[in-house]
Scaffold this active site. Structure first.
Site, PDB file in Angstrom:
ATOM      1  N   PRO A 112       0.835  -1.201   0.000  1.00 30.20           N
ATOM      2  CA  PRO A 112       0.000   0.000   0.000  1.00 30.20           C
ATOM      3  C   PRO A 112       0.877   1.261   0.000  1.00 30.20           C
ATOM      4  CG  PRO A 112      -0.106  -1.090   2.145  1.00 30.20           C
ATOM      5  CD  PRO A 112       0.659  -2.006   1.235  1.00 30.20           C
ATOM      6  N   GLY A 114       2.250   4.899   0.824  1.00 29.22           N
ATOM      7  CA  GLY A 114       2.263   5.898   1.890  1.00 29.22           C
ATOM      8  C   GLY A 114       1.828   5.355   3.235  1.00 29.22           C
ATOM      9  N   GLY A 116       3.658   3.321   5.330  1.00 32.32           N
ATOM     10  CA  GLY A 116       4.730   2.971   6.258  1.00 32.32           C
ATOM     11  C   GLY A 116       5.366   1.629   5.979  1.00 32.32           C
ATOM     12  N   GLY A 118       7.088   1.071   3.193  1.00 34.84           N
ATOM     13  CA  GLY A 118       8.250   1.250   2.315  1.00 34.84           C
ATOM     14  C   GLY A 118       7.978   1.045   0.830  1.00 34.84           C
ATOM     15  N   ASP A 164      15.271   2.298   4.637  1.00 34.36           N
ATOM     16  CA  ASP A 164      14.275   1.620   3.790  1.00 34.36           C
ATOM     17  C   ASP A 164      14.910   1.041   2.534  1.00 34.36           C
ATOM     18  OD1 ASP A 164      12.667   3.011   5.608  1.00 34.36           O
ATOM     19  OD2 ASP A 164      11.088   3.325   4.121  1.00 34.36           O
TER      20      ASP A 164
HETATM   21  N1  ADP Z   1       2.788   1.166  -6.993  1.00 31.83           N
HETATM   22  C1  ADP Z   1       3.337   2.371  -7.142  1.00 31.83           C
HETATM   23  N2  ADP Z   1       3.331   2.991  -8.341  1.00 31.83           N
HETATM   24  C2  ADP Z   1       3.899   4.210  -8.474  1.00 31.83           C
HETATM   25  N3  ADP Z   1       4.486   4.920  -7.484  1.00 31.83           N
HETATM   26  C3  ADP Z   1       4.515   4.340  -6.275  1.00 31.83           C
HETATM   27  C4  ADP Z   1       3.941   3.052  -6.035  1.00 31.83           C
HETATM   28  N4  ADP Z   1       4.121   2.740  -4.742  1.00 31.83           N
HETATM   29  C5  ADP Z   1       4.764   3.804  -4.198  1.00 31.83           C
HETATM   30  N5  ADP Z   1       5.000   4.768  -5.093  1.00 31.83           N
HETATM   31  C6  ADP Z   1       5.636   6.069  -4.812  1.00 31.83           C
HETATM   32  O1  ADP Z   1       5.954   6.138  -3.433  1.00 31.83           O
HETATM   33  C7  ADP Z   1       5.168   7.164  -2.771  1.00 31.83           C
HETATM   34  C8  ADP Z   1       4.785   6.723  -1.360  1.00 31.83           C
HETATM   35  O2  ADP Z   1       5.966   6.722  -0.582  1.00 31.83           O
HETATM   36  P1  ADP Z   1       6.009   7.180   0.926  1.00 31.83           P
HETATM   37  O3  ADP Z   1       5.178   8.410   1.131  1.00 31.83           O
HETATM   38  O4  ADP Z   1       7.426   7.238   1.335  1.00 31.83           O
HETATM   39  O5  ADP Z   1       5.264   6.011   1.695  1.00 31.83           O
HETATM   40  P2  ADP Z   1       5.717   4.498   1.913  1.00 31.83           P
HETATM   41  O6  ADP Z   1       7.116   4.390   1.451  1.00 31.83           O
HETATM   42  O7  ADP Z   1       5.562   4.296   3.379  1.00 31.83           O
HETATM   43  O8  ADP Z   1       4.756   3.657   1.173  1.00 31.83           O
HETATM   44  C9  ADP Z   1       3.973   7.363  -3.698  1.00 31.83           C
HETATM   45  O9  ADP Z   1       3.432   8.686  -3.551  1.00 31.83           O
HETATM   46  C10 ADP Z   1       4.623   7.171  -5.065  1.00 31.83           C
HETATM   47  O10 ADP Z   1       5.342   8.312  -5.456  1.00 31.83           O
HETATM   48  C1  PMV Z   2      10.393   8.300   8.701  1.00 31.75           C
HETATM   49  C2  PMV Z   2      11.479   7.488   8.015  1.00 31.75           C
HETATM   50  O1  PMV Z   2      12.447   7.116   9.012  1.00 31.75           O
HETATM   51  C3  PMV Z   2      10.915   6.186   7.423  1.00 31.75           C
HETATM   52  C4  PMV Z   2       9.847   6.390   6.389  1.00 31.75           C
HETATM   53  O2  PMV Z   2       9.284   5.134   5.989  1.00 31.75           O
HETATM   54  P1  PMV Z   2       8.039   5.083   4.993  1.00 31.75           P
HETATM   55  O3  PMV Z   2       8.406   5.832   3.774  1.00 31.75           O
HETATM   56  O4  PMV Z   2       6.877   5.731   5.705  1.00 31.75           O
HETATM   57  O5  PMV Z   2       7.782   3.635   4.726  1.00 31.75           O
HETATM   58  C5  PMV Z   2      12.160   8.345   6.961  1.00 31.75           C
HETATM   59  C6  PMV Z   2      13.480   7.794   6.449  1.00 31.75           C
HETATM   60  O6  PMV Z   2      14.138   6.986   7.139  1.00 31.75           O
HETATM   61  O7  PMV Z   2      13.903   8.213   5.354  1.00 31.75           O
HETATM   62 MG    MG Z   3       8.702   5.724   1.826  1.00 30.61          MG
END
Ligand code: ADP
Ligand code: PMV
Ligand code: MG
Length: 328
Positions: A112, A114, A116, A118, A164
């Site tokens: 999923p 955003g 958490g 990665g 990450d």
């Molecule tokens: N399946 C996907 N297709 C395109 N971009 C993606 C996809 N999954 C993640 N991303 C990119 O990563 C971002 C989310 O990263 P982030 O906010 O760091 O949250 P997390 O790493 O915790 O999922 C999205 O806004 C997008 O830019």
């Molecule tokens: C908050 C942080 O420590 C982790 C972020 O993890 P995620 O993108 O939310 O899965 C930021 C980082 O380490 O770059």
């Molecule tokens: Mg991230």
């Protein structure tokens, strides 16, 4: 065409504090992003990302700036959405020295966005790996991780750790402190994840913690205390003492909450897990919304989470031993 996949992760301990040089221990899990990259005859970038939707539309766009998707959302939201892929492709061009090469990129992911787990690191790792291989260069895993880190660093406004991206590139449990990144031996962990269906903006949440840390000495002390928890956590991990790991996770959640990165639903999922007898529970990643990680070798936590208001999905996660996988 080249195809690579890379796993997501949970943080056992240390997110946020790791951005300021404290250690962290993330652990790769078997949810993967898969990226197909095919070189084009022209220099355009065309991205098809099924799971990335903006304004209700699946994102399909071609290069900067005229080919940006025609959706009614702010520039900053657009950059947050496209930034990781754009920047990963820039890394591919810079590694290979082929500045004008164009690509068709297709992303499919179980992670999923955003939440958490990665997704950004997994997409960056898989995209850079597939893109460089498509041009005939196979990066060493450490180089790949470093390039993917630069992507996160750029998109998160110059504030990111290597945790990450290193974890996604190598798989398994890892320890990251500054630029010192290494793999850890880990016992089998009974990981249960709760997901509230929401998301947090990593860049914004990191900036929030940075602000608190600059304003209040006790917030800076909180960040250091998280580092102390991680050091104790490493000992517990090495000893296979899962109950102690759980206690330390609970403590870590409290400190993250003090730093303002939890939310009502993350807190209710954490409490539901604890009430159900989990050994420990905490938010994972940047916070704001998204996922919690808990440890329970019975089914109680998963069941309790599935009845918890605000929890959209509860599932068990297996440790991913393999980091980046070169599929084609
Ligand atoms: N399946 C996907 N297709 C395109 N971009 C993606 C996809 N999954 C993640 N991303 C990119 O990563 C971002 C989310 O990263 P982030 O906010 O760091 O949250 P997390 O790493 O915790 O999922 C999205 O806004 C997008 O830019
Ligand atoms: C908050 C942080 O420590 C982790 C972020 O993890 P995620 O993108 O939310 O899965 C930021 C980082 O380490 O770059
Ligand atoms: Mg991230």
């Amino acid at each position: 065409m080249a195809v690579s996949s890379a796993p997501g992760k949970v943080y056992l301990f240390g997110e946020h504090a790791v951005v300021y040089g404290e250690p962290a221990v993330p652990c790769a899990i078997e949810l993967r992003a898969r990226v197909d990259v095919e070189q084009r005859a022209d220099s355009k970038l065309r991205v098809h990302a099924e799971d990335l939707s903006l304004d209700g539309f699946t994102v399909e766009y071609a290069g900067e700036p005229e080919g940006r998707p025609d959706v009614d959302v702010s520039e900053s939201l657009l950059n947050a959405a496209m930034g990781y892929v754009d920047s990963a492709i820039e890394q591919v061009r810079s590694v290979t020295g082929e500045d004008d090469v164009g690509f068709d990129v297709t992303i499919e992911s179980d992670i999923p966005l955003g939440a958490g787990l990665g997704s950004s690191a997994a997409v960056a790792v898989a995209a850079i790996d597939a893109g460089t291989r498509e041009l005939g260069t196979t990066l060493e895993i450490d180089d790949l991780a470093e390039r993917a880190y630069r992507t996160e660093h750029e998109v998160q406004g110059g504030q990111a750790s290597r945790a990450d991206t290193f974890c996604s590139a190598t798989g398994g449990a890892v320890r990251v402190e500054g630029d010192d990144c290494r793999s850890l031996e880990a016992p089998e962990l009974p990981i249960v994840i709760g997901f509230d269906g929401g998301a947090g903006d990593t860049g914004e949440l990191v900036a929030g913690v940075r602000g608190l840390r600059e304003e209040y000495d006790f917030a800076a002390d909180t960040v250091e205390a998280i580092g102390d928890i991680v050091r104790r956590g490493e000992d517990a991990l090495a000893a296979g003492d899962i109950e102690e790991l759980g206690r330390l996770m609970d403590f870590n959640h409290g400190l993250l909450s003090a730093l303002g990165v939890s939310s009502r639903t993350l807190d209710s999922m954490v409490w539901a897990a604890r009430d159900a007898g989990a050994m420990g529970a905490k938010l994972t990643g940047a916070g704001g919304g998204g996922c919690i990680v808990s440890l329970d070798d019975t089914n109680e936590t998963e069941t309790a989470l599935s009845y918890t208001p605000g929890c959209e999905d509860a599932f068990r996660a297996e440790l991913a031993e393999t980091g980046v996988a070169r599929l084609e």
